[in-house]
Design an enzyme around this catalytic site. Sequence first.
Site, PDB file in Angstrom:
ATOM      1  N   TYR A  48       0.854  -1.191   0.000  1.00  7.42           N
ATOM      2  CA  TYR A  48       0.000   0.000   0.000  1.00  7.42           C
ATOM      3  C   TYR A  48       0.888   1.239   0.000  1.00  7.42           C
ATOM      4  CZ  TYR A  48      -3.588   3.308   1.555  1.00  7.42           C
ATOM      5  OH  TYR A  48      -4.446   4.374   1.650  1.00  7.42           O
ATOM      6  N   ASP A  62      -0.972  15.608   6.339  1.00  6.39           N
ATOM      7  CA  ASP A  62      -1.775  14.895   5.340  1.00  6.39           C
ATOM      8  C   ASP A  62      -3.047  15.693   5.037  1.00  6.39           C
ATOM      9  OD1 ASP A  62      -2.891  12.892   3.756  1.00  6.39           O
ATOM     10  OD2 ASP A  62      -3.505  11.657   5.461  1.00  6.39           O
ATOM     11  N   ASP A  89      -3.023   5.427  -2.535  1.00  7.87           N
ATOM     12  CA  ASP A  89      -3.971   6.392  -1.973  1.00  7.87           C
ATOM     13  C   ASP A  89      -3.940   7.645  -2.853  1.00  7.87           C
ATOM     14  OD1 ASP A  89      -5.317   8.245  -0.428  1.00  7.87           O
ATOM     15  OD2 ASP A  89      -4.089   7.953   1.371  1.00  7.87           O
ATOM     16  N   ASP A  91      -6.052  10.106  -2.581  1.00  6.85           N
ATOM     17  CA  ASP A  91      -6.783  11.171  -1.879  1.00  6.85           C
ATOM     18  C   ASP A  91      -8.107  11.492  -2.601  1.00  6.85           C
ATOM     19  OD1 ASP A  91      -4.832  11.268   0.073  1.00  6.85           O
ATOM     20  OD2 ASP A  91      -3.881  13.089  -0.644  1.00  6.85           O
ATOM     21  N   HIS A 116      -7.311   4.350  -4.671  1.00  7.24           N
ATOM     22  CA  HIS A 116      -8.622   4.744  -4.147  1.00  7.24           C
ATOM     23  C   HIS A 116      -8.783   6.245  -4.183  1.00  7.24           C
ATOM     24  CE1 HIS A 116      -7.081   5.732  -0.069  1.00  7.24           C
ATOM     25  NE2 HIS A 116      -6.467   4.557  -0.048  1.00  7.24           N
ATOM     26  N   GLU A 118     -11.335   9.299  -2.722  1.00  8.64           N
ATOM     27  CA  GLU A 118     -12.270   9.502  -1.611  1.00  8.64           C
ATOM     28  C   GLU A 118     -13.236  10.652  -1.866  1.00  8.64           C
ATOM     29  OE1 GLU A 118      -8.942   9.989   0.931  1.00  8.64           O
ATOM     30  OE2 GLU A 118      -9.401  12.066   1.409  1.00  8.64           O
ATOM     31  N   CYS A 126      -6.948  13.400   7.491  1.00  8.11           N
ATOM     32  CA  CYS A 126      -6.924  11.977   7.842  1.00  8.11           C
ATOM     33  C   CYS A 126      -8.348  11.536   8.162  1.00  8.11           C
ATOM     34  CB  CYS A 126      -6.004  11.746   9.044  1.00  8.11           C
ATOM     35  SG  CYS A 126      -6.292  10.152   9.849  1.00  8.11           S
ATOM     36  N   ARG A 161     -13.372   5.283  -1.918  1.00 12.75           N
ATOM     37  CA  ARG A 161     -13.338   5.385  -0.450  1.00 12.75           C
ATOM     38  C   ARG A 161     -14.438   6.352  -0.034  1.00 12.75           C
ATOM     39  NH1 ARG A 161      -8.362   7.560   3.434  1.00 12.75           N
ATOM     40  NH2 ARG A 161      -9.591   9.173   4.464  1.00 12.75           N
ATOM     41  N   GLU A 191     -14.258   4.175   5.232  1.00 11.41           N
ATOM     42  CA  GLU A 191     -13.281   4.739   6.172  1.00 11.41           C
ATOM     43  C   GLU A 191     -13.887   4.987   7.539  1.00 11.41           C
ATOM     44  OE1 GLU A 191     -10.487   4.928   7.170  1.00 11.41           O
ATOM     45  OE2 GLU A 191      -9.422   6.792   6.728  1.00 11.41           O
ATOM     46  N   ASN A 213      -9.238  -0.663   6.995  1.00  8.68           N
ATOM     47  CA  ASN A 213      -8.060   0.166   7.304  1.00  8.68           C
ATOM     48  C   ASN A 213      -7.682  -0.008   8.773  1.00  8.68           C
ATOM     49  OD1 ASN A 213      -6.171   2.190   7.642  1.00  8.68           O
ATOM     50  ND2 ASN A 213      -7.601   3.889   7.291  1.00  8.68           N
TER      51      ASN A 213
HETATM   52  C1  LIG Z   1      -5.273   5.374   5.006  1.00 10.81           C
HETATM   53  C2  LIG Z   1      -4.866   6.798   5.030  1.00 10.81           C
HETATM   54  O1  LIG Z   1      -5.665   7.506   4.121  1.00 10.81           O
HETATM   55  C3  LIG Z   1      -3.419   6.963   4.549  1.00 10.81           C
HETATM   56  O2  LIG Z   1      -3.131   8.017   3.975  1.00 10.81           O
HETATM   57  O3  LIG Z   1      -2.622   6.083   4.790  1.00 10.81           O
HETATM   58  C4  LIG Z   1      -4.945   7.453   6.440  1.00 10.81           C
HETATM   59  C5  LIG Z   1      -4.158   6.727   7.499  1.00 10.81           C
HETATM   60  C6  LIG Z   1      -3.876   7.512   8.775  1.00 10.81           C
HETATM   61  O4  LIG Z   1      -3.752   8.754   8.719  1.00 10.81           O
HETATM   62  O5  LIG Z   1      -3.723   6.884   9.809  1.00 10.81           O
HETATM   63  C7  LIG Z   1      -6.413   7.626   6.814  1.00 10.81           C
HETATM   64  O6  LIG Z   1      -6.977   8.679   6.457  1.00 10.81           O
HETATM   65  O7  LIG Z   1      -6.988   6.720   7.410  1.00 10.81           O
HETATM   66 MG   LIG Z   2      -4.758   8.972   3.035  1.00 10.46          MG
END
Ligand SMILES: C[C@](O)(C(=O)O)[C@H](CC(=O)O)C(=O)O
Ligand SMILES: [Mg+2]
Length: 297
Positions: A48, A62, A89, A91, A116, A118, A126, A161, A191, A213
């Site tokens: 991943y 993020d 990912d 986004d 994916h 979202e 996040c 997602r 999610e 996840n």
């Molecule tokens: C899965 C996720 O989108 C990621 O970017 O890895 C994050 C993981 C995290 O920040 O713990 C998420 O938004 O869940």
């Molecule tokens: Mg992410």
Amino acid sequence: MLYSDVTPAAKRRALRERLASGDLLQMPGAFNPLAARLIEAKGFDGVYVSGAVLSADLGLPDIGLTTATEVAARAGQIARMTTLPTLVDADTGFGEPMNVARTVQALEDAGVTGCHIEDQVNPKRCGHLDGKQVVGEATAVQRIRAAVTGRRDPDFLVMARTDVRAVEGLPAAIDRAKAYVDAGADAVFPEALLGPHELEAFRAAIDVPLLANMTEFGKGELLTAKRLASLGYNIVIYPVTLLRLAMGAAEAGLDEIRDTGTQAGLLDRMQHRSDLYTLVDYSGYRAFDAGIDDFQL
Ligand SMILES: C[C@](O)(C(=O)O)[C@H](CC(=O)O)C(=O)O
Ligand SMILES: [Mg+2]
């Protein structure tokens, strides 16, 4: 050696076959191409590429600061070094629906296996934080349609997602997921579901492969692979786990060097030079030059 000898097309077909088998595929997040090789060597099913890790790697939060080009380039470096499928990912798809189509093409060209997209607004956050906002269903569906029509390899996996659970509740999230499947999503990533009951309800309502996840310090419980398999999930990601472990070890190591003046006490916690050399396949390069690994460790 140099790069994976399995083509992106073959990885995409292989992932589709594995998903059809109903097995649970475990995909840890690789923070770099070397980590992807370790994931493969340890017998996992896929790699991943996390947006959270990719941005943290650049020292960024993020929140959608990275670009499609940066993500495709890094994901391509990672995908190239493993024979495993690589799930990325993407986004929110990095813009309007037409940008999503271009993002998918960039990821295809980078050799990744699927991604994916979202339904959060930009700037995203996040999925396990409070205060998320999502776009309306029509916009989210347009994103998925754009991803599906934009791909040129029909085996490239388009996963939708949904972040709607935390915003509008479980029934609304399930309705969204159904709309995304109708729009052509091959798989769904629900999610921040709150526990096994919610995972179960999602499974009962949706016919395509589902991703769980298992990120740490988030909203959900950390369930074992066995449990997730029994709940009927098809992919589990541990997106930030290796980065958290590595950074935890780096922090402790730096403290020790600063406090004792040497790393000598840390050697048994390090990857040995010989294991690193095995992982990057020194001996494989003999084919080019017999002198490449004419040393003893
Ligand atoms: C899965 C996720 O989108 C990621 O970017 O890895 C994050 C993981 C995290 O920040 O713990 C998420 O938004 O869940
Ligand atoms: Mg992410």
